[in-house]
Design an enzyme around this catalytic site. Structure first.
Site, short mmCIF file in Angstrom:
data_model
loop_
_atom_site.label_atom_id
_atom_site.label_comp_id
_atom_site.label_asym_id
_atom_site.label_seq_id
_atom_site.Cartn_x
_atom_site.Cartn_y
_atom_site.Cartn_z
N ASN A 184 13.67 43.12 37.13
CA ASN A 184 12.29 42.68 36.16
C ASN A 184 12.47 42.62 34.82
OD1 ASN A 184 12.47 45.44 36.36
ND2 ASN A 184 10.11 45.57 36.15
N GLU B 125 10.47 42.00 31.58
CA GLU B 125 9.11 41.72 31.07
C GLU B 125 9.10 41.08 29.65
OE1 GLU B 125 7.50 45.80 31.15
OE2 GLU B 125 7.04 45.76 33.42
N CYS C 235 9.62 39.02 38.16
CA CYS C 235 9.94 40.36 38.99
C CYS C 235 11.46 40.28 39.27
CB CYS C 235 9.28 40.04 40.32
SG CYS C 235 7.31 40.35 40.17
N GLU D 146 12.80 40.56 42.43
CA GLU D 146 13.26 39.73 43.49
C GLU D 146 13.24 38.36 43.12
OE1 GLU D 146 10.65 41.93 43.17
OE2 GLU D 146 10.02 42.72 45.03
N CYS E 101 5.81 42.14 45.50
CA CYS E 101 4.34 41.64 45.12
C CYS E 101 4.15 40.31 45.89
CB CYS E 101 4.24 41.17 43.88
SG CYS E 101 4.86 39.86 43.23
N CYS F 104 6.14 37.33 45.27
CA CYS F 104 7.61 37.40 45.50
C CYS F 104 7.93 37.60 47.19
CB CYS F 104 8.13 38.81 44.97
SG CYS F 104 8.60 38.64 43.48
#
Ligand code: THU
Length: 137
Positions: free
Chosen positions: A46, A48, A57, A59, A90, A93
């Protein structure tokens, strides 16, 4: 729950990716690894951003790495985080995984201290939207 690793190479790759996650806002580092049809493993973490919604993310990054390398099919996936219980992908994803993997593809979810669970893309996204719904367009 499975307490042993059945995809140790994929787990190791996801752990390695997680180390380079950029998560100064949530402090929640996630690593992901995708085994593609060729057998090669692609990793992501990830990333940010101070503008929070811009973050991406693990993935998402791993799937993008796979696509950039010229592959389009995931045959096994692994997601890992330092959490009390294995963390599922999530919603966004799940849709991303669905794009590049069949419903029976195993998605491993692991914790850094060794817990592990397995699910499938189909179980993560029941009733998914797919191209069939656009047949009349
Ligand atoms: N995150 C992932 O990278 N993958 C998941 O499956 C769950 C959440 C990230 C996004 C954000 O940087 C942090 O974890 C907290 O939500």
């Amino acid at each position: 729950m499975l307490m042993h690793n059945t995809a140790p190479d994929l787990r190791d790759a996801a752990m390695a990716a997680r180390r380079n996650a950029y998560a100064p806002y949530s402090n929640f580092k996630v690593g992901a690894a995708m085994r593609a049809a060729s057998g090669k493993i692609y990793i992501g973490a990830n990333v940010e951003n101070v503008a929070y919604p811009v973050g991406t993310c693990a993935e998402e990054a791993a799937l993008a790495a796979m696509i950039v390398a010229g592959e389009t099919e995931v045959i096994e996936a692994y997601v890992i985080a330092d959490a009390p219980e294995p963390v599922p992908p999530c919603g966004a994803c799940r849709q991303r995984l669905k794009e590049f993997g069949k419903d029976d593809v195993t998605v491993w979810m692991g914790t850094t201290d060794g817990k592990e669970e397995a699910t499938t893309i189909g179980d993560l996204l029941p009733g998914a939207f797919d191209a069939g719904y656009m047949a009349r367009s």
